[in-house]
Design an enzyme around this catalytic site. Structure first.
Site, PDB file in Angstrom:
ATOM      1  CD  GLU A   1      -2.953  -1.224   0.646  1.00  0.00           C
ATOM      2  OE1 GLU A   1      -3.154   0.060  -0.217  1.00  0.00           O
ATOM      3  OE2 GLU A   1      -3.759  -1.957   0.085  1.00  0.00           O
TER       4      GLU A   1
ATOM      5  CB  CYS B   1      -1.621   7.552   1.621  1.00  0.00           C
ATOM      6  SG  CYS B   1      -3.002   6.903   2.449  1.00  0.00           S
TER       7      CYS B   1
END
Ligand code: NAD
Length: 464
Positions: free
Chosen positions: A220, A254
């Site tokens: 990720e 993010c």
């Protein structure tokens, strides 16, 4: 500044821990749905019991307020556990699939099984969510787990270690705290699953280590996430949604919109509305809802991306308090420093465009992003956005909120990562799916055995 120190662990102890977890996994203790549900319930109860301490720890680390922690980290995590408790039995069931004629009278099905011993490595920006949500997936799928949270928010890492290590069998799950040396020692071990959240640079290190043992890996990662505002957008609502998402957690998120591509005819209006929204949200150091930059290194890096000649709003900061005021940069070009790397801080560059083709070209000049956002009510623009721009996850007329829906798979593509999680995708992420043909021995079609002929082959082709 936090001075708390972490409990150190040697490479030998790490090796022993992994061996013990493998033994425990091989004892089949984690396989039943009853065990998984019991552990998930226990985990949820412990988190609720320690909720106040968890809020305090993250506040001490980077002044994240209780409410912001509840909204962005704590409640989504509790939701994930509840979804897992409710559905794990269903997810674990064998799934029947069609059987072809050649295999008559067999049955075919898919059997989920846990991968084994998992390693979860977390990032610092949403330290609870990004460490514990994958852990929930690993537990639901029936694995044992070692969790290595980010070392930067020291107290947050410590409270996770306390909650887990004081209450669970270390052979089942254990938090190992630490930074690069501890992570490197962990990566030297053989795991059955590695789940990593962090930067693409470290993602490559993790992927290389995983390749050594052909370990299943989920990455990720991050990137430069675009947001596009077209003339067909409802500008007021769009800016309201985007500005909150852009500056919450001081932009250390993010999936936030890294930069805004705004049609030249609506740019002036966009800028005015953006300032209004920043002020309405009261993102300011005096207020309880403005988060510090995690450390001085990141503070200096983000400040270095602010070109004072291009500041439209903000551009001010306080190094001692590690606060950067929400900043909008105008007339930004692709050559500016702010467009050379993921910002990960409260700075929004605004780039104007004339045609959607130009906007798309800019997006495609970067690596494939983790997230992308289109603000438009035009169905043809939506279709083009969805079919022409590669990205991991995203939203139309909103920003970051896709993360709150456990039915939407969450993950990146290419440089922004590989693999998906959340809800049932977390279960799948930590599982192997065995494909099974199950045949009774009462009947057999003899077509496949020796004594081939043209005629038989034709029949087989038809039946297969
Ligand atoms: P990072 O890559 O610096 O650190 C992540 C983890 O890796 C930490 O646990 C750290 O201890 C460990 N680590 C750091 N350097 C290492 C090394 N050389 N060898 C082994 N392990 C090492 O990332 P970060 O600063 O914590 O987070 C910021 C980045 O993460 C941004 O790029 C952001 O976009 C990305 N991110 C992605 C997601 C997502 O869900 N896709 C979520 C949050 C952050």
């Amino acid at each position: 500044m936090n001075t708390q120190t972490i409990e150190t662990i040697s490479e030998k102890e790490i090796q022993q821990l992994v061996e013990n977890q493998r033994k425990y996994f091989n004892s089949n203790a984690t396989l039943s749905s009853e065990f998984r549900i019991e552990q998930l319930k226990k985990f949820k109860a412990l988190l609720l019991k320690h909720e106040d301490e968890m809020h305090q720890a993250i506040y001490n680390d980077f002044s994240k307020s209780k409410y912001e922690n509840q909204l962005v980290e704590f409640y989504p995590l509790i939701d994930e556990i509840e979804v897992a408790i409710k559905n794990v039995k269903k997810w674990m069931k064998r799934k029947s699939v069609k059987t072809n004629f050649l295999n008559f009278p067999g049955k075919s099905y898919i059997v989920p099984e846990p991968l084994g011993v998992s390693l979860v490595i977390g990032a610092w920006n949403l330290p609870y969510n990004l460490s514990l949500t994958p852990l929930v997936g690993s537990m639901a799928a029936g694995n044992t787990t070692i969790l290595k949270p980010s070392e930067l928010p020291v107290e947050t890492s410590a409270i996770m270690a306390k909650i887990i290590n004081e209450n669970f069998d270390p052979n089942y799950m254990k938090v190992v705290e630490g930074g690069i040396p501890e992570t490197t020692a962990l990566l030297n071990q053989r795991f059955d699953k590695i789940f990593f959240t962090g930067s693409p640079t470290v993602g490559k290190i993790v992927n290389k280590a995983a390749a050594e043992n052909l370990t299943n890996v989920t990455l990720e990662l991050g990137g430069k996430n675009p947001s596009i505002f077209t003339k067909d957008s409802d500008l007021k609502m769009s800016v309201k949604r985007m500005i909150w998402a852009r500056f919450v957690n001081s932009g250390q998120f993010c999936i936030t919109a890294d930069y805004a591509l705004v049609h030249k005819d609506i740019k002036d209006e966009f800028l005015k509305l953006a300032v209004k929204e920043i002020e309405k949200n009261n993102f300011s150091v005096e207020h309880d809802n403005y988060v510090q930059i995690i450390n001085e290194r990141n503070f200096d890096r983000v400040v270095g991306l602010i070109d004072q000649d291009k500041v439209y709003y903000g551009g001010t900061y306080n190094r001692e308090k590690r606060i950067i005021d929400p900043t909008i940069l105008n007339n930004v070009t692709l050559d500016d420093a702010v467009m050379q790397e993921e910002i990960f801080g409260p700075v929004l560059p605004v780039i104007e465009y004339e045609t959607l083709d130009q906007a798309f070209e800019i997006i495609k000049s970067f690596e494939k992003p983790l997230a992308a956002y289109l603000f438009s009510n035009s169905s043809s623009e939506k279709d083009r956005f969805l079919s022409e721009i590669p990205f991991g996850n995203g939203a139309i007329n909103d920003c970051v909120m896709q993360i709150s829906n456990p039915n939407i798979p969450f993950g990146g593509v290419g440089n922004s990562g590989m693999g998906r999680y959340h809800g049932k995708y977390s279960f799948e992420c930590f599982s192997n799916f065995k494909g099974i043909l199950d045949k009774p021995t009462s009947l057999e079609t003899n077509l496949k055995y020796y004594g081939y002929s043209e005629k038989r082959m034709k029949i087989m082709q038809k039946l297969s």
